[in-house]
Design a protein around this motif. Sequence first.
Motif, short mmCIF file in Angstrom:
data_model
loop_
_atom_site.label_atom_id
_atom_site.label_comp_id
_atom_site.label_asym_id
_atom_site.label_seq_id
_atom_site.Cartn_x
_atom_site.Cartn_y
_atom_site.Cartn_z
N THR A 106 22.85 11.84 27.88
CA THR A 106 22.40 13.23 27.98
C THR A 106 22.64 13.72 29.39
O THR A 106 23.17 12.99 30.23
CB THR A 106 20.89 13.36 27.68
N VAL A 107 22.23 14.93 29.67
CA VAL A 107 22.34 15.49 31.01
C VAL A 107 21.03 15.41 31.75
O VAL A 107 20.97 15.21 32.94
CB VAL A 107 22.82 16.96 30.95
N GLY A 108 19.91 15.53 31.08
CA GLY A 108 18.64 15.73 31.75
C GLY A 108 17.80 14.51 32.01
O GLY A 108 16.67 14.61 32.47
N VAL A 109 18.32 13.32 31.77
CA VAL A 109 17.53 12.11 31.96
C VAL A 109 18.08 11.36 33.16
O VAL A 109 19.25 10.98 33.19
CB VAL A 109 17.59 11.20 30.72
N ASN A 110 17.24 11.13 34.17
CA ASN A 110 17.80 10.60 35.41
C ASN A 110 18.12 9.12 35.37
O ASN A 110 18.62 8.57 36.34
CB ASN A 110 16.88 10.93 36.59
N THR A 111 17.85 8.45 34.26
CA THR A 111 18.25 7.04 34.17
C THR A 111 19.59 6.88 33.46
O THR A 111 20.09 5.77 33.35
CB THR A 111 17.19 6.23 33.41
N ASP A 112 20.15 7.99 32.97
CA ASP A 112 21.41 7.86 32.25
C ASP A 112 22.55 7.49 33.18
O ASP A 112 22.57 7.87 34.35
CB ASP A 112 21.74 9.19 31.55
N THR A 113 23.53 6.80 32.62
CA THR A 113 24.69 6.35 33.38
C THR A 113 25.92 7.08 32.88
O THR A 113 26.08 7.30 31.68
CB THR A 113 24.89 4.83 33.18
N GLN A 114 26.79 7.45 33.81
CA GLN A 114 28.07 8.04 33.44
C GLN A 114 29.11 6.94 33.30
O GLN A 114 29.25 6.08 34.18
CB GLN A 114 28.54 9.05 34.49
N TYR A 115 29.84 6.99 32.20
CA TYR A 115 30.94 6.05 31.95
C TYR A 115 32.24 6.82 32.06
O TYR A 115 32.40 7.88 31.46
CB TYR A 115 30.79 5.42 30.56
N SER B 75 27.88 10.63 29.31
CA SER B 75 26.57 9.99 29.42
C SER B 75 25.74 10.40 28.22
O SER B 75 26.06 11.37 27.53
CB SER B 75 25.86 10.37 30.73
#
Lengths: 115, 114
Positions: free
Chosen positions: A96-105, A94
Amino acid sequence: DTEVTQTPKHLVMGMTNKKSLKCEQHMGHRAMYWYKQKAKKPPELMFVYSYEKLSINESVPSRFSPECPNSSLLNLHLHALQPEDSALYLCASSRTVGVNTDTQYFGPGTRLTVL
Amino acid sequence: AQSVTQLDSHVSVSEGTPVLLRCNYSSSYSPSLFWYVQHPNKGLQLLLKYTSAATLVKGINGFEAEFKKSETSFHLTKPSAHMSDAAEYFCVVRKNQAGTALIFGKGTTLSVSS
């Protein structure tokens, strides 16, 4: 391009072997993850790397040793595994780690069999 | 603590009929919710995500989900099933506000018959 690649696709190893799983992404993501998925079960988080540093270890046995040599590459070194470690190992990344809008691929996974 | 519960372990539909996969969540704050799909012997693919913007979220391949705070639900729907939709579906919630660690539901197997 949202591709995470993993090699090998399949791996068979004995309990005394040493092997490594490899994961690569070229999306500029700075967070990378290892998950373990047993058959008919959801993935379980093992490790999280943020900016090439280990930030989360979910109490994983030391026979699993992660490594993040650079921002694009994540390895999982395996040594003295047990048959119960046989599973699908998934890598994800993703931004980053600390942003709650990030998506894991997620990558396609490595199917590991320990004999 | 965050959690998700997928209410059906297995759903069977006929091709061309609607799909409904149910998911309830528990969260002490406004959650980030996701649906991922996993085809046999494949990795996980993101279908859609909710991150406190519009409550009706449209995803890929004709799927959509509606966030209902009053019902603590995030059900996945599709108007017309296709054979290629047969797969395992996971409802997922972010573990905490500050990070990206995920908590997966137990999964729902969708079968599509012709």
